[in-house]
Design a protein around this motif. Structure first.
Motif, PDB file in Angstrom:
ATOM      1  N   ASP A  18       0.747  -1.332   0.047  1.00 56.73           N
ATOM      2  CA  ASP A  18      -0.128   0.049  -0.081  1.00 56.73           C
ATOM      3  C   ASP A  18       1.012   1.165   0.075  1.00 56.73           C
ATOM      4  O   ASP A  18       0.518   2.353  -0.659  1.00 56.73           O
ATOM      5  CB  ASP A  18      -0.844   0.048   1.312  1.00 56.73           C
ATOM      6  CG  ASP A  18      -2.006  -1.083   1.126  1.00 56.73           C
ATOM      7  OD1 ASP A  18      -2.429  -1.789  -0.038  1.00 56.73           O
ATOM      8  OD2 ASP A  18      -2.696  -1.328   2.345  1.00 56.73           O
ATOM      9  N   ALA A  19       1.930   1.218   0.738  1.00 55.39           N
ATOM     10  CA  ALA A  19       2.880   2.315   0.672  1.00 55.39           C
ATOM     11  C   ALA A  19       3.543   2.584  -0.482  1.00 55.39           C
ATOM     12  O   ALA A  19       3.727   3.940  -1.031  1.00 55.39           O
ATOM     13  CB  ALA A  19       3.816   2.192   1.907  1.00 55.39           C
ATOM     14  N   SER A  45       1.857  12.513  -9.433  1.00 58.12           N
ATOM     15  CA  SER A  45       1.269  13.721  -9.291  1.00 58.12           C
ATOM     16  C   SER A  45       2.226  14.890  -9.091  1.00 58.12           C
ATOM     17  O   SER A  45       1.861  15.972  -9.605  1.00 58.12           O
ATOM     18  CB  SER A  45       0.136  13.622  -8.294  1.00 58.12           C
ATOM     19  OG  SER A  45       0.670  13.376  -6.969  1.00 58.12           O
ATOM     20  N   THR A  46       3.173  14.556  -8.377  1.00 58.86           N
ATOM     21  CA  THR A  46       4.096  15.704  -8.219  1.00 58.86           C
ATOM     22  C   THR A  46       5.036  15.893  -9.600  1.00 58.86           C
ATOM     23  O   THR A  46       5.277  17.067  -9.946  1.00 58.86           O
ATOM     24  CB  THR A  46       5.384  15.228  -6.966  1.00 58.86           C
ATOM     25  OG1 THR A  46       4.453  14.722  -5.982  1.00 58.86           O
ATOM     26  CG2 THR A  46       6.171  16.004  -6.795  1.00 58.86           C
ATOM     27  N   GLY A  47       5.102  14.903 -10.175  1.00 62.37           N
ATOM     28  CA  GLY A  47       5.807  14.969 -11.606  1.00 62.37           C
ATOM     29  C   GLY A  47       4.996  16.096 -12.637  1.00 62.37           C
ATOM     30  O   GLY A  47       5.312  16.678 -13.212  1.00 62.37           O
ATOM     31  N   LYS A  48       3.638  15.776 -12.342  1.00 66.37           N
ATOM     32  CA  LYS A  48       2.766  16.763 -13.190  1.00 66.37           C
ATOM     33  C   LYS A  48       2.738  18.046 -12.752  1.00 66.37           C
ATOM     34  O   LYS A  48       2.583  18.849 -13.604  1.00 66.37           O
ATOM     35  CB  LYS A  48       1.292  15.952 -13.150  1.00 66.37           C
ATOM     36  CG  LYS A  48       1.245  14.692 -14.109  1.00 66.37           C
ATOM     37  CD  LYS A  48      -0.349  14.125 -13.816  1.00 66.37           C
ATOM     38  CE  LYS A  48      -0.282  13.046 -14.646  1.00 66.37           C
ATOM     39  NZ  LYS A  48      -1.879  12.582 -14.586  1.00 66.37           N
ATOM     40  N   LYS A  86       1.729   6.881  -6.732  1.00 66.20           N
ATOM     41  CA  LYS A  86       0.621   7.991  -7.103  1.00 66.20           C
ATOM     42  C   LYS A  86       1.215   9.297  -6.695  1.00 66.20           C
ATOM     43  O   LYS A  86       1.104  10.499  -7.412  1.00 66.20           O
ATOM     44  CB  LYS A  86      -0.624   7.656  -6.251  1.00 66.20           C
ATOM     45  CG  LYS A  86      -1.573   6.461  -6.756  1.00 66.20           C
ATOM     46  CD  LYS A  86      -2.035   6.991  -8.064  1.00 66.20           C
ATOM     47  CE  LYS A  86      -2.943   6.071  -8.385  1.00 66.20           C
ATOM     48  NZ  LYS A  86      -3.902   6.336  -9.518  1.00 66.20           N
ATOM     49  N   LEU A  87       2.077   9.728  -5.555  1.00 65.79           N
ATOM     50  CA  LEU A  87       2.234  10.880  -5.335  1.00 65.79           C
ATOM     51  C   LEU A  87       3.359  11.544  -6.161  1.00 65.79           C
ATOM     52  O   LEU A  87       3.596  12.430  -6.607  1.00 65.79           O
ATOM     53  CB  LEU A  87       2.801  10.760  -3.733  1.00 65.79           C
ATOM     54  CG  LEU A  87       3.296  12.067  -3.154  1.00 65.79           C
ATOM     55  CD1 LEU A  87       2.291  13.118  -3.159  1.00 65.79           C
ATOM     56  CD2 LEU A  87       3.863  11.836  -1.881  1.00 65.79           C
TER      57      LEU A  87
END
Length: 107
Positions: free
Chosen positions: A45-46, A56-59, A52-53
């Protein structure tokens, strides 16, 4: 009289050798324990959340970078050009003997 009567079987021989040694039994019981299962699940899960983080940070970094390049860099170039033009006018004015213009807020 048989060789096993009243004796202890050695590791790797007899019934203990067929089902695996003590180490393999302990390892298998450890790897099948609920604590290890929960630990693997939490790690999975981690890892999912981290991916995902990171995505989204890359975007967000891509959006911020392209916005900076498109909007801020041309502004910096124009401001630098204006400053160079102002410096050139001040040099020409001082060479011609005119008093330098005071740049700043006028009252």
């Amino acid at each position: 009289m048989s060789a096993r009567a009243g004796g202890v079987s050695l590791p790797g021989r007899g019934a203990a050798g067929k089902s695996g040694g003590v180490l393999s039994r302990v390892t298998s019981s450890f790897s099948e324990s609920p604590i290890v299962y929960k630990g693997k699940r939490v790690a999975s899960d981690a890892s999912f959340v981290a991916k995902k983080l990171l995505k989204s940070t890359g975007k967000a970094a891509w959006i911020a970078g392209t916005t900076f390049i498109v909007l801020v860099v041309p502004l910096i170039i124009v401001m630098d050009r204006d400053q160079q033009l102002s410096d050139l006018e001040m040099q020409q004015a001082s060479l011609l003997g005119a008093p330098p213009a005071i740049s700043g807020p006028q009252k």
